[in-house]
Structures are given as structure tokens and as C-alpha cells.
Design a protein around this motif. Structure first.
Motif, mmCIF file in Angstrom:
data_model
loop_
_atom_site.group_PDB
_atom_site.id
_atom_site.type_symbol
_atom_site.label_atom_id
_atom_site.label_comp_id
_atom_site.label_asym_id
_atom_site.label_seq_id
_atom_site.Cartn_x
_atom_site.Cartn_y
_atom_site.Cartn_z
ATOM 1 N N THR A 132 0.821 -1.208 0.000
ATOM 2 C CA THR A 132 0.000 0.000 0.000
ATOM 3 C C THR A 132 0.858 1.262 0.000
ATOM 4 N N PRO A 155 -4.967 -1.386 -1.391
ATOM 5 C CA PRO A 155 -5.209 -0.950 -0.014
ATOM 6 C C PRO A 155 -5.339 -2.106 0.978
ATOM 7 N N GLY A 185 -9.618 -2.422 3.127
ATOM 8 C CA GLY A 185 -9.419 -1.920 1.775
ATOM 9 C C GLY A 185 -10.687 -1.992 0.945
#
Length: 281
Positions: free
Chosen positions: A20, A34, A83
Motif C-alpha cells: 500500500t 489498499p 481496503g
């Protein structure tokens, strides 16, 4: 097409652990793969994946995200529960063709060499091109049925330097193809960590190791390399020390930028060396 000029200004990048990273390019804010969950185990087909360290930030502290560049949606070390929740608040997620279908509204899949133009604040456009990646050794037609589709990205624009985001790619041959079309690149965000599992592909690499990351930097003519995907997960078998050693041995240490994991973040976690096979995808 690559940017028509090459400047000396480096784009700002923050890395948060795992794959990330947040960077600003052409006035837009991009987030890669993410992953913000707390350390935990994930049960996956055939075994488990273990997150060993927290992210150095939270989704709430990121501020505005314009685009998520998601190499693939099928593995929790690239898209975890936090995420997935974040994607609902992001206008556009670029990912694999299959991921675009699975994620639905707000997601778009990019095929190999497929471009999309994004409007820049104040005028002009950025072109994001989907580029090939393979999540394991050998031909994609043999690897993808086991580990799934993966996509990388190249960002270009008028007056902007070229940026390459590799995604979970294990093939230097594909890096050569990308370099032939877009090289030299200014900044390469390379997924590394040398993950491997004894139950997959006879323990062969499924993403670049540190020496291959240095090779990729040379192939791309990269002025700057920001590695990600080398800490915070137990199945990564190489970390910061191996990256520094590999780039030093290749005479490329001046191109390696380990970045700051955020002003309030902890130091980069050491590599979680494990015996290959302590989990699977």
C-alpha cells in the motif's frame, strides 16, 4: 505514450506497509492495493495468510483518494476487509478485467496495454495504461488458473514523468516488454518480498525477489525505485536488508527510495522470514 518531457521533480510517495502506497501525480491522488487491517490470520483456499504488522495509517487519515490502482482483488494481502470498505468512497478503482466485474460500481478492468484517460485538476489529462503481470513462474495461461489475474500500471501525461506500478508480477520478461514501450521510467513502484509457498509452483517465486527488483530497475532505466510488498506479511521471505544488499550489489543503491511510512508511522518492519509453505494463496 510516455510523457513528452522528463523533469527532475520527484512525485511525493508515502508507503504504509505491505503493498500500500499513496502518491500524487498530475494533481490526482493514487492509492495502490489498499490493506489496512490489524494483524490477523486469513483463511484462504489451501491454507492461511498472516499479517504480522499494522499499517502505519488508517483509511480515515488518508484524505481524498481519486483513484485506486488495484493489482488484483482476490488475495487479502492486496485487498483486505478495510481496503474493500475504502473502495466504496473512491470514485474509480482500476484493476484486472475480472476484478472490474467482481467489484462492480466504481471499478474498471484494464486489459493488457489498454489505456484510460483521467482529467487533471486545472486541465489536461493523465493516461493510465494497464500492463501485463503474472503472479508466478511460467506462462500466464498456466499461472492464472492457480493464482489469478494480475495487472500493472503505467502513468504518463504531458509534462509529467513516467511512473510504473508493477503489481504482483514475477516476470522480468514482461518488465522488458513494458520497458520497450514506456522506458525509461522516472519512478518504479516495484512489488517485491520474494513470496513463495512450497505448495505452489514447487516453491518458486510468485513475485519478484530483491535481486530481480534490482534487475527490473536496470531494465526500466528507472531513476527512482520505491519498493513495496516486502514487509508486514509472514509469507514475504525477503525484506529491507535484502533489498539494500541487492541494489548495492547491482550498483543501483542511489536509485532505491525506501520512503517514509508516514510521519506518525513505525519504522519499517523487518522481513518476516518463514519456511516456505506457512500459508498459501
Amino acid at each position: 505514450m510516455p510523457g513528452t518531457s522528463r523533469t527532475t521533480e520527484q512525485i511525493p510517495i508515502r508507503v504504509f506497509g505491505g503493498p500500500t502506497a499513496l502518491f500524487t501525480y498530475g494533481g490526482l491522488r493514487f492509492l495502490t492495493d489498499p490493506t489496512f487491517d490489524a494483524p490477523r490470520d486469513y483463511q484462504v483456499p489451501g491454507g492461511r495468510l498472516t499479517k504480522t504488522a499494522p499499517s502505519s495509517t488508517t483509511p480515515a487519515d488518508l484524505g481524498r483518494i481519486d483513484v485506486v490502482l488495484l493489482s488484483h482483488d482476490e488475495h487479502p494481502d492486496n485487498l483486505d476487509d478495510s481496503g474493500r470498505a475504502l473502495l466504496a468512497d473512491v470514485p474509480l478503482t482500476l484493476t484486472t478485467p475480472g476484478g472490474g466485474q467482481r467489484l462492480g460500481v466504481g471499478a474498471r478492468g484494464l486489459a493488457d496495454w489498454e489505456p484510460i484517460e483521467l482529467d487533471r485538476p486545472g486541465g489536461g489529462t493523465i493516461t493510465v495504461t494497464g500492463v501485463p503481470a503474472v503472479h508466478g513462474p511460467g506462462p500466464r495461461e498456466e499461472v492464472e488458473p492457480i493464482s489469478g489475474q494480475v495487472v500493472g500500471f503505467v502513468l504518463t501525461g504531458e509534462g509529467l514523468n513516467t511512473v510504473y506500478v508493477s503489481g504482483d508480477n514475477a516476470s522480468l520478461d514482461l518488465v522488458k516488454e513494458i520497458a520497450e514501450r514506456f522506458g525509461p521510467v522516472d519512478t518504479a513502484i516495484l512489488f517485491a518480498g520474494a513470496p513463495r509457498f512450497s505448495v505452489l509452483f514447487d516453491g518458486a517465486l510468485i513475485v519478484l525477489d530483491s535481486a530481480q527488483a534490482a534487475d527490473a530497475a536496470r531494465i526500466l532505466g528507472a531513476r527512482r525505485v520505491v519498493p513495496v510488498h516486502y514487509d508486514s506479511w509472514a509469507h514475504f521471505t525477503e525484506g529491507r536488508d535484502e533489498l539494500v544488499a541487492a541494489f548495492t550489489g547491482a550498483g543501483l543503491l542511489d536509485r532505491l527510495d525506501l520512503c517514509d511510512r508516514g510521519p506518525a508511522g513505525p519504522p519499517v518492519a523487518p522481513s518476516g522470514r518463514v519456511t516456505p509453505g506457512e500459508g498459501t494463496l
